[in-house]
Write a protein that holds these residues in place. Sequence first.
Motif, short mmCIF file in Angstrom:
data_model
loop_
_atom_site.label_atom_id
_atom_site.label_comp_id
_atom_site.label_asym_id
_atom_site.label_seq_id
_atom_site.Cartn_x
_atom_site.Cartn_y
_atom_site.Cartn_z
N ALA A 9 0.84 -1.20 0.00
CA ALA A 9 0.00 0.00 0.00
C ALA A 9 0.87 1.25 0.00
N GLY A 10 0.51 2.21 -0.88
CA GLY A 10 1.23 3.47 -0.92
C GLY A 10 2.53 3.43 -1.69
N LYS A 11 2.88 2.28 -2.25
CA LYS A 11 4.16 2.18 -2.97
C LYS A 11 3.95 2.29 -4.47
N LEU A 12 4.96 2.84 -5.11
CA LEU A 12 4.94 2.95 -6.56
C LEU A 12 5.90 1.92 -7.16
N ALA A 44 -1.87 -6.13 -4.17
CA ALA A 44 -1.25 -5.83 -2.87
C ALA A 44 -1.29 -4.34 -2.56
N GLY A 45 -1.96 -3.57 -3.40
CA GLY A 45 -2.17 -2.16 -3.07
C GLY A 45 -1.19 -1.18 -3.66
N ALA A 46 -0.31 -1.66 -4.54
CA ALA A 46 0.68 -0.74 -5.12
C ALA A 46 0.09 0.03 -6.29
N GLU A 47 0.69 1.19 -6.54
CA GLU A 47 0.43 1.90 -7.78
C GLU A 47 1.44 1.36 -8.78
N VAL A 48 0.96 0.93 -9.94
CA VAL A 48 1.83 0.21 -10.86
C VAL A 48 1.91 0.90 -12.23
N ILE A 49 3.15 1.12 -12.66
CA ILE A 49 3.37 1.58 -14.03
C ILE A 49 4.09 0.46 -14.77
N VAL A 50 3.53 0.10 -15.92
CA VAL A 50 4.12 -0.95 -16.72
C VAL A 50 4.63 -0.32 -18.01
N CYS A 51 5.81 -0.73 -18.45
CA CYS A 51 6.24 -0.25 -19.75
C CYS A 51 6.64 -1.38 -20.67
N PHE A 92 11.80 9.05 -20.09
CA PHE A 92 10.72 8.39 -19.36
C PHE A 92 10.83 8.69 -17.86
N ILE A 93 12.04 8.61 -17.33
CA ILE A 93 12.23 8.84 -15.89
C ILE A 93 11.93 10.30 -15.54
N GLU A 94 12.35 11.24 -16.42
CA GLU A 94 12.06 12.65 -16.15
C GLU A 94 10.56 12.87 -16.10
N HIS A 95 9.87 12.21 -17.01
CA HIS A 95 8.41 12.30 -17.06
C HIS A 95 7.81 11.75 -15.76
N CYS A 96 8.38 10.67 -15.26
CA CYS A 96 7.90 10.05 -14.02
C CYS A 96 8.12 10.95 -12.81
N ILE A 97 9.29 11.56 -12.79
CA ILE A 97 9.61 12.42 -11.64
C ILE A 97 8.59 13.55 -11.55
N GLY A 98 8.18 14.05 -12.68
CA GLY A 98 7.22 15.13 -12.67
C GLY A 98 5.93 14.76 -11.93
N ARG A 99 5.55 13.51 -12.01
CA ARG A 99 4.27 13.12 -11.43
C ARG A 99 4.42 12.29 -10.16
N HIS A 100 5.60 11.74 -9.95
CA HIS A 100 5.79 10.89 -8.76
C HIS A 100 7.13 11.25 -8.13
N ARG A 101 7.14 11.50 -6.88
CA ARG A 101 8.37 11.94 -6.24
C ARG A 101 9.37 10.80 -6.08
N TRP A 119 6.97 -10.87 -2.56
CA TRP A 119 7.72 -11.00 -1.29
C TRP A 119 8.98 -10.13 -1.34
N LEU A 120 9.69 -10.19 -2.45
CA LEU A 120 10.92 -9.39 -2.57
C LEU A 120 10.64 -7.90 -2.59
N ALA A 121 9.45 -7.52 -3.07
CA ALA A 121 9.09 -6.10 -3.10
C ALA A 121 8.67 -5.60 -1.73
N SER A 122 8.18 -6.52 -0.90
CA SER A 122 7.61 -6.12 0.39
C SER A 122 8.70 -6.01 1.46
#
Lengths: 249, 264
Positions: free
Chosen positions: A4-7, A28-35, A63-72, A218-221
Amino acid sequence: MKLAGKLALITGGSRGIGLGIAEAFVAAGAEVIVCGRAAAADVPHQVRYQQLDVANTTAVTGFIEHCIGRHRRIDILVNNAGVQVEKNVIESTDDDWDQVMGVNARGTFNMCRAVIPLMENKGSIINIGSISGAVADPGMALYNASKAFVHGLTRSIAVDHGPHIRCNAICPGWIETGMLEAGFAAASDPEAARRDALARHPVRRFGKPEDVASMALWLASDESSFATGQLFTIDGGMTASSPLNPALF
Amino acid sequence: MKLQGKTALVTGGRGGIGRAIVSRFQQEGAYVYAADLSEQGSLGIENQECGHFLKLDVSSEENVKAAFTRVTEEQGKLDILVNAAGIEIEKTIEDTTLEEWNRSFAVNVTGTFLTSKYALPLLRAAVTEKSTASLINFGSYDGFIADPGLAAYCATKGAVHALTRAMACDHGPQGIRVNAICPGYIDTPMLQSFFEGEGSGGEGGTIESLQQAVRDVHPMRNYGTPTDIANLVNWLASDEARYASGQLWVLDGGLSAQVQQMKL
């Protein structure tokens, strides 16, 4: 809701193993970006899809610069994008090298280099290696080598960017994807090939994308907060047994 | 003559792999003890030329003590110890009796422990400024990946691998190198017994067709010979290998380098 609350950022996530991981992370409650390389993809509605060629450094930076703009910050990176070319060394062309090493090796490197600064001293990187990075699949020279690169990079990142950033690899065996089915279809007796292959798996089945996804979750948590720099094999026991099994002759 | 002036003891020295090691050591100029349960060994061969016979059950502490007392009296030092004695029980753990399990560990693990323990003072006595002593254990590729129906054997070999690294750490500072050879399929009585064993032949297969099938799975398209093993043991025993220690040397014709093969 372990995430929860993770990107989470997942490369190559529009099908197969990547899609399985995306679905598990969403659940599991994550915000997910797929590319992925395609302009558009059929992904679950909770998942945001972005076109990206991970082998292209400029594209990754943009892509990363674009992401930073919307996600810290990015909490989780899954480097799943991968391609394979079924050739030995002699048959492999420079284009094959560029394609396989470009996506599997440079792509993983590009994403790690770009994302680590955004993890702000806490994050989990999960690379998809392969059992083929440890033992060779015949006629897959560049693929095998590219996965060994992923294994080495995994350890390096764990060592260099600990203690707050963890980096592990999952090494899947034979997972039920279009790739495996194509292999059986090419056999002289597809049913015999399937029976033989099953007999070489102590769990008597092939893997599913969910099997890899549950390890990735599991590895992400934070449950895996002491796990870093390791290769986790998920192959139904196949590589625990000798490739020579006289009972199958 | 890489081993001129050196003294070596090979357990299982009258067995399939042991005999090849003993005769290679002799060719290289070493004084060699062939330690085994009987002079004929598992091959049942009457060849008294193959090393100085030393009757030894490696699982008996009294036997082992007596053997090294003799080596001390006759040679006063030991440059090379090769722990090649081993047995194999072809069963799953469910079918393995406690007695068979204990016997496997007694020979393969405790035997390696006992001979190493009592050889250490003699190995230290052999170390000079110019020369190291070499202790060579027998692990197996089965210590890394499993063959079906060989549970106790696989477990003993895993134990030998760990013991090898532990001894290398403990005794390296004393000038003793410790390594393990991990053979794959080698043409020995143990392998032939495996070929003839229950359930090994597949459906309607003969021993010959099985042998060919086994060859075909290997990248080198053959299984190994005791001479192949002796060639590596000889190098590890010699001073050419003076920086090699604590390693597990897999010698298997490439078998374990590959993933399971899809039948196409």
